[in-house]
Design a protein around this motif. Structure first.
Motif, PDB file in Angstrom:
ATOM      1  N   ALA A 183       1.084  -1.349   0.004  1.00 56.75           N
ATOM      2  CA  ALA A 183       0.006  -0.023   0.052  1.00 56.75           C
ATOM      3  C   ALA A 183       1.000   1.119  -0.177  1.00 56.75           C
ATOM      4  O   ALA A 183       0.513   2.426  -0.661  1.00 56.75           O
ATOM      5  CB  ALA A 183      -0.989   0.011   1.246  1.00 56.75           C
ATOM      6  N   VAL A 184       1.896   1.187   0.736  1.00 56.93           N
ATOM      7  CA  VAL A 184       3.010   2.548   0.719  1.00 56.93           C
ATOM      8  C   VAL A 184       3.286   2.545  -0.824  1.00 56.93           C
ATOM      9  O   VAL A 184       3.512   3.717  -1.074  1.00 56.93           O
ATOM     10  CB  VAL A 184       4.046   2.267   1.794  1.00 56.93           C
ATOM     11  N   ARG A 185       3.801   1.700  -1.186  1.00 57.87           N
ATOM     12  CA  ARG A 185       4.356   1.546  -2.841  1.00 57.87           C
ATOM     13  C   ARG A 185       3.795   2.253  -3.500  1.00 57.87           C
ATOM     14  O   ARG A 185       3.865   2.985  -4.581  1.00 57.87           O
ATOM     15  CB  ARG A 185       4.899   0.117  -2.928  1.00 57.87           C
ATOM     16  N   GLY A 201      10.272  -4.342  -9.406  1.00 59.61           N
ATOM     17  CA  GLY A 201      11.263  -3.942  -8.916  1.00 59.61           C
ATOM     18  C   GLY A 201      11.285  -3.204  -7.506  1.00 59.61           C
ATOM     19  O   GLY A 201      10.171  -2.855  -7.155  1.00 59.61           O
ATOM     20  N   GLY A 202      12.428  -2.559  -6.908  1.00 54.22           N
ATOM     21  CA  GLY A 202      12.678  -2.072  -5.776  1.00 54.22           C
ATOM     22  C   GLY A 202      12.173  -0.615  -5.932  1.00 54.22           C
ATOM     23  O   GLY A 202      12.422  -0.153  -6.970  1.00 54.22           O
ATOM     24  N   ALA A 203      11.785   0.021  -4.599  1.00 56.21           N
ATOM     25  CA  ALA A 203      11.496   1.375  -4.988  1.00 56.21           C
ATOM     26  C   ALA A 203      12.746   2.218  -4.933  1.00 56.21           C
ATOM     27  O   ALA A 203      12.719   3.275  -5.910  1.00 56.21           O
ATOM     28  CB  ALA A 203      10.794   2.038  -3.629  1.00 56.21           C
ATOM     29  N   GLY A 204      13.770   1.830  -4.492  1.00 55.82           N
ATOM     30  CA  GLY A 204      15.346   2.533  -4.715  1.00 55.82           C
ATOM     31  C   GLY A 204      15.721   2.411  -6.118  1.00 55.82           C
ATOM     32  O   GLY A 204      16.123   3.587  -6.686  1.00 55.82           O
ATOM     33  N   ALA A 205      15.562   1.204  -6.685  1.00 50.56           N
ATOM     34  CA  ALA A 205      16.195   1.171  -8.074  1.00 50.56           C
ATOM     35  C   ALA A 205      15.054   1.917  -9.154  1.00 50.56           C
ATOM     36  O   ALA A 205      15.676   2.565 -10.041  1.00 50.56           O
ATOM     37  CB  ALA A 205      15.989  -0.366  -8.388  1.00 50.56           C
ATOM     38  N   GLU A 206      13.793   1.855  -8.841  1.00 50.41           N
ATOM     39  CA  GLU A 206      12.945   2.713  -9.769  1.00 50.41           C
ATOM     40  C   GLU A 206      13.239   4.421  -9.677  1.00 50.41           C
ATOM     41  O   GLU A 206      13.263   4.973 -10.595  1.00 50.41           O
ATOM     42  CB  GLU A 206      11.411   2.433  -9.168  1.00 50.41           C
ATOM     43  N   ILE A 207      13.436   4.716  -8.380  1.00 52.58           N
ATOM     44  CA  ILE A 207      13.868   6.222  -8.276  1.00 52.58           C
ATOM     45  C   ILE A 207      15.262   6.575  -8.999  1.00 52.58           C
ATOM     46  O   ILE A 207      15.301   7.221  -9.851  1.00 52.58           O
ATOM     47  CB  ILE A 207      14.015   6.442  -6.818  1.00 52.58           C
ATOM     48  N   GLU A 208      15.978   5.490  -9.097  1.00 56.96           N
ATOM     49  CA  GLU A 208      17.340   5.669  -9.584  1.00 56.96           C
ATOM     50  C   GLU A 208      17.127   5.638 -11.023  1.00 56.96           C
ATOM     51  O   GLU A 208      17.701   6.534 -11.857  1.00 56.96           O
ATOM     52  CB  GLU A 208      18.315   4.783  -9.164  1.00 56.96           C
ATOM     53  N   ARG A 209      16.314   4.802 -11.673  1.00 56.60           N
ATOM     54  CA  ARG A 209      16.050   4.878 -13.141  1.00 56.60           C
ATOM     55  C   ARG A 209      15.548   6.306 -13.292  1.00 56.60           C
ATOM     56  O   ARG A 209      15.839   6.784 -14.354  1.00 56.60           O
ATOM     57  CB  ARG A 209      15.115   3.629 -13.298  1.00 56.60           C
TER      58      ARG A 209
END
Length: 355
Positions: free
Chosen positions: A78-80, A111-119
């Motif tokens: 839900a947070v994601r 994918g993970g939230a961190g990887a998506e933000i970096e992308r």
């Protein structure tokens, strides 16, 4: 949000260009609140049972723990799904009166939230991990090399990228260091130096490719660097006319006469005059006083331009001695003494004494 960019509490924010925000979607926020309340409610029941504040049978206890686990499994998803917007502050030019906000939607399914933000940061150049010296030169030309100023301090430039929203947002100082190293290898982008005094650049180089990024490094506008290089180029020695000079009776070398005795024996009549040979140098000694601020750069230059040339002769026996002297009028701190002593021991210094 703009207030957060401009201020850090009651004080002005110094490094505004390091901020990127993760924001919630308004439509998904209510579901996240409901899921959070359910998880907190079941967690409270389980805690009360463990502490003896609530008496329930074993079946009810197991049911409460099962519901808590289910709610805790749902909560991260839900947070994601809720925090799906990446907000980046922007300012197109220094003259813009206000900064703006750009929004980018995140993919919440894979994918993970961190990887998506970096992308997102990489694809939209919100954060720059690799920078070309062409872009560095363009920024310097637009903002620094103007109004009669033809130099820019590299460390100050990096600090400005942390501070101002209209500057490129570099991932780290190393990104700028690599761009400088690449640009210094040619004469197209900038010259480099480690200080300027009385119109002279200390450690000036243009197209050398050897550069140390420290607090003293200057980036010089390429045309100004070429003019400076040309004006400080050593003047060529005048060429010989090719005419022979005949010595007078009171000058020139004296040649042995027949019958004179030399170290090799007696000179025979009709023998050619002996020309005294020039003795070859058999040793070299050099010493240099190096400023601490440019020590790294100067030692590299000495190694490249002197030691390597001496070592090109396979018969040369070379011995290097590095002498360090430091004085502390108020006394050296314990931290400095401890760090220097440990480093000297690990580096194998022959002597490392404190007095």
């Amino acid at each position: 949000m703009l207030d957060t960019i401009a201020k850090n509490g009651s004080k002005p924010r110094y490094r505004s260009n390091r901020l990127i925000f993760l924001a919630a979607d308004h439509g998904a926020l209510s579901r996240l609140n409901d899921v959070t309340r359910i998880a907190l409610a079941w967690a409270s029941i389980v805690d009360d049972v463990k502490e003896g504040k609530l008496n329930i049978d074993l079946l009810q206890k197991n049911q409460a723990e099962k519901e808590l686990k289910s709610a805790e499994d749902v909560l991260p998803r839900a947070v994601r799904e809720c925090y799906k917007w990446l907000l980046c502050p922007v300012q197109d030019a220094p003259t813009d009166p206000k900064s703006g906000i750009e929004a980018f939607a995140l993919n919440t399914t894979g994918g993970g939230a961190g990887a998506e933000i970096e992308r997102i940061c990489t694809d939209n150049e919100l954060v720059i991990a690799t920078w070309s010296p062409i872009h560095l030169r363009a920024e310097l030309k637009e903002l620094y090399w103007k109004g009669g100023q033809n130099t820019a301090n590299a460390a100050a430039f990096f600090e400005d990228t942390l501070r101002y929203l209209y500057m490129p947002r570099l991932k780290s100082r190393e990104v700028l260091a690599k761009a400088i190293q690449t640009g210094a290898a040619t004469k197209d982008f900038f010259g480099t130096a480690y200080g300027q005094a009385d119109g002279k650049f200390e450690g000036f180089a243009l197209g050398s490719g050897s550069v140390v990024f420290d607090d003293t490094l200057l980036l010089i506008e390429p045309e100004a660097a070429r003019v400076y290089e040309e004006s400080n180029r050593p003047k060529a020695q005048p060429a010989s006319t090719g005419q022979a000079v005949i010595p007078g009776p009171s000058s020139g070398p004296s040649y042995p006469s027949p019958g004179d005795t030399l170290a090799g024996g007696v000179v025979e009549p009709g023998a050619k005059p002996l020309t005294p040979g020039v003795a070859k140098a058999k040793s070299f000694f050099g010493a240099a006083e190096i400023a601490p601020a440019t020590a790294k750069m100067r030692l590299v230059q000495i190694a490249d331009e002197i030691v390597s040339v001496l070592a090109s002769d396979p018969n040369a026996n070379i011995r290097l001695i590095v002498e360090i002297s430091a004085e502390f009028p108020a006394g050296a701190s314990d931290g400095v003494r401890r760090a220097v002593s440990e480093n000297a021991r690990s580096l194998g210094l022959k002597t490392a004494d404190w007095e």
